[in-house]
Design an enzyme around this catalytic site. Structure first.
Site, PDB file in Angstrom:
ATOM      1  N   GLU A 255       0.845  -1.190   0.000  1.00 23.86           N
ATOM      2  CA  GLU A 255       0.000   0.000   0.000  1.00 23.86           C
ATOM      3  C   GLU A 255       0.881   1.241   0.000  1.00 23.86           C
ATOM      4  O   GLU A 255       1.907   1.289   0.694  1.00 23.86           O
ATOM      5  CB  GLU A 255      -0.917  -0.005   1.225  1.00 23.86           C
ATOM      6  CG  GLU A 255      -1.890  -1.183   1.228  1.00 23.86           C
ATOM      7  CD  GLU A 255      -2.637  -1.353   2.540  1.00 23.86           C
ATOM      8  OE1 GLU A 255      -3.377  -2.348   2.669  1.00 23.86           O
ATOM      9  OE2 GLU A 255      -2.472  -0.493   3.442  1.00 23.86           O
TER      10      GLU A 255
ATOM     11  N   GLU B 237      -1.867 -11.119  -4.238  1.00 20.95           N
ATOM     12  CA  GLU B 237      -2.105 -12.050  -5.336  1.00 20.95           C
ATOM     13  C   GLU B 237      -1.722 -11.436  -6.679  1.00 20.95           C
ATOM     14  O   GLU B 237      -1.059 -12.064  -7.511  1.00 20.95           O
ATOM     15  CB  GLU B 237      -3.580 -12.471  -5.357  1.00 20.95           C
ATOM     16  CG  GLU B 237      -4.034 -13.191  -4.097  1.00 20.95           C
ATOM     17  CD  GLU B 237      -4.609 -12.245  -3.045  1.00 20.95           C
ATOM     18  OE1 GLU B 237      -5.528 -12.665  -2.326  1.00 20.95           O
ATOM     19  OE2 GLU B 237      -4.139 -11.084  -2.950  1.00 20.95           O
TER      20      GLU B 237
ATOM     21  N   CYS C 289      -8.667  -9.349  -7.402  1.00 23.46           N
ATOM     22  CA  CYS C 289      -7.657 -10.401  -7.514  1.00 23.46           C
ATOM     23  C   CYS C 289      -8.234 -11.655  -8.167  1.00 23.46           C
ATOM     24  O   CYS C 289      -7.555 -12.334  -8.944  1.00 23.46           O
ATOM     25  CB  CYS C 289      -7.088 -10.735  -6.138  1.00 23.46           C
ATOM     26  SG  CYS C 289      -5.947  -9.482  -5.519  1.00 23.46           S
TER      27      CYS C 289
END
Length: 234
Positions: A147, A158, A192
């Site tokens: 992040e 992922e 994802c």
């Protein structure tokens, strides 16, 4: 290595416009980045986002970005401001070497490896670390969620792991393993799942849950009636 070879690692079956760059970290290591498209266009990962997130996931800090003189990179402004990146224009990259991206472990070591990887996650917004291992024909590729100041420019574990493999020219994906210490059930987010479906369309996805249990699923279970289109050429 040259720009043509690196650009050919791009996954751009829809636009047919490959993009590539290289990020150098504060450690001196180099990280390749290529454009990775998705049939759901907003989930496309720009080359510089891939390279910077892989750099951060490896515990390094982006310091400069190397690009071709005639190259346009999506998100270049954001990442140069985020890390005060120096922009270097190079026509040749023959002298640049990338480190070995594989994690060499036995199948019995997957779970402890995932637990150890959690400490590499950067979760300044969510405080929700996630780790993944992608099994390929050549071995395991690792990843964690990253992040940054703008939530939308980070990557889940992922997607980062898949991007890392593609950037290093690795294919033939076999299965994926993921783990988190929080929540009752470890499971990929919707974005994802869409990206996993693009690259592991009918593969085994293994969830190691916070309580220590394991559940095994397949991509079709995670994303039933998934979005695809015969009108988009791959």
């Amino acid at each position: 290595m040259n720009w043509k070879i690196l650009e050919e690692r791009s996954y751009t079956p829809y636009s047919r416009e490959p993009k590539a760059c290289i990020v150098q970290g504060s450690s001196g290591a180099y990280y390749p980045g290529v454009r990775i498209e998705n049939v759901s266009f907003p989930l496309t990962i720009p080359a510089i986002q891939a390279a910077c997130c892989v750099c951060l996931a490896d515990g390094d800090i982006p310091k400069s970005v190397i690009m071709k003189h005639d190259s346009y990179l999506e998100q270049l402004d954001f990442w140069t401001k985020e890390f005060d990146l120096e922009i270097k224009i190079q026509s040749g990259i023959d002298d640049i070497l990338f480190s070995d991206p594989f994690v060499y472990i036995e199948p019995s070591e997957v779970k402890p490896e995932l637990i150890g990887l959690l400490s590499d996650a950067i979760t300044i917004h969510s405080n929700f670390p996630v780790s993944t291992l992608l099994l390929t024909a050549g071995g395991y590729i690792s990843g964690v969620n990253i992040e940054v100041s703008d939530w939308t420019n980070g990557l889940c574990a992922e997607r980062l792991t898949i991007a890392k493999a593609i950037c290093y020219g690795i294919g033939d994906f076999k299965s994926m393993y993921l783990h988190t210490l929080k929540g009752e059930f470890s499971s990929p987010c919707g974005a994802c799942r869409q990206v996993i479906h693009e690259h592991l369309p009918d593969n085994e996805i293994n969830f190691f849950h916070a309580d220590g249990t394991l559940s095994v699923h397949y991509t079709s279970d995670l994303l039933p009636l998934s979005f695809s289109s015969t009108s988009l050429t791959k």
